[in-house]
Design a protein around this motif. Sequence first.
Motif, PDB file in Angstrom:
ATOM      1  N   VAL A 176       0.841  -1.204   0.000  1.00  0.00           N
ATOM      2  CA  VAL A 176       0.000   0.000   0.000  1.00  0.00           C
ATOM      3  C   VAL A 176       0.877   1.256   0.000  1.00  0.00           C
ATOM      4  N   SER A 233       0.598   3.759  -3.144  1.00  0.00           N
ATOM      5  CA  SER A 233       0.117   5.122  -2.910  1.00  0.00           C
ATOM      6  C   SER A 233       1.179   6.146  -3.290  1.00  0.00           C
ATOM      7  N   ALA A 246      -1.577   4.689   3.358  1.00  0.00           N
ATOM      8  CA  ALA A 246      -1.905   5.194   2.016  1.00  0.00           C
ATOM      9  C   ALA A 246      -1.834   6.718   1.981  1.00  0.00           C
ATOM     10  N   GLY A 298       1.103   8.405  -0.177  1.00  0.00           N
ATOM     11  CA  GLY A 298       0.727   9.217  -1.331  1.00  0.00           C
ATOM     12  C   GLY A 298       1.226  10.645  -1.228  1.00  0.00           C
TER      13      GLY A 298
END
Length: 192
Positions: A69, A73, A122, A126
């Motif tokens: 993840v 991300s 995430a 990100g």
Amino acid sequence: MRIVPHHSSVPPPCPASAAAARLSSPIVLLMAVATGLTVASNYYAQPLLHTIGAQFGLSTAAAGSITTVAQLSYALGLILLVPLGDMLERRSLIVAMTILSACGLLMTALAPSFGFILLGTAIAGGLSVVAQVLIPLASTLDAPAERGKIVGTIMSGLLLGILLARAAAGALADLGNWRTVYWIPDGAPTVT
């Protein structure tokens, strides 16, 4: 328009010298540290997967999805967020992305369930692309002759963040628990 003769004591404006005074060494160092800490958030969980998995009763594969993840991300952030640095005012974007990334780390530190760990990871992953917005901003804030040095220093911070994140996470987990590493970048106390 006023024309100043060449022999005048008034020097012509020099944008390069004005820009050269804008970034001091401590500011560049701060940018390098911030970049390193931000990108390190993608790697904190790697040495802690077993411990996190044990706390939440996860299989090895399920615990490993935290790392997946984080990287996915990050890739989405590169595709969707980094281009905003060319469309929006970079300083405000950097501040907003950094605050939201800290919120993702805080969410992970406080996570009552595995789903919250994935969501916090995430968000932090990100938004850790803030480094890719900060570096171009820093390069525009100084004289062209200094840009290479500034970019090199900030990139060194980025690479050190990647390389040292795992070791720091393991060491901090030994001092507290797996959540400790997520508190430190936020500046909050450790919760056991």
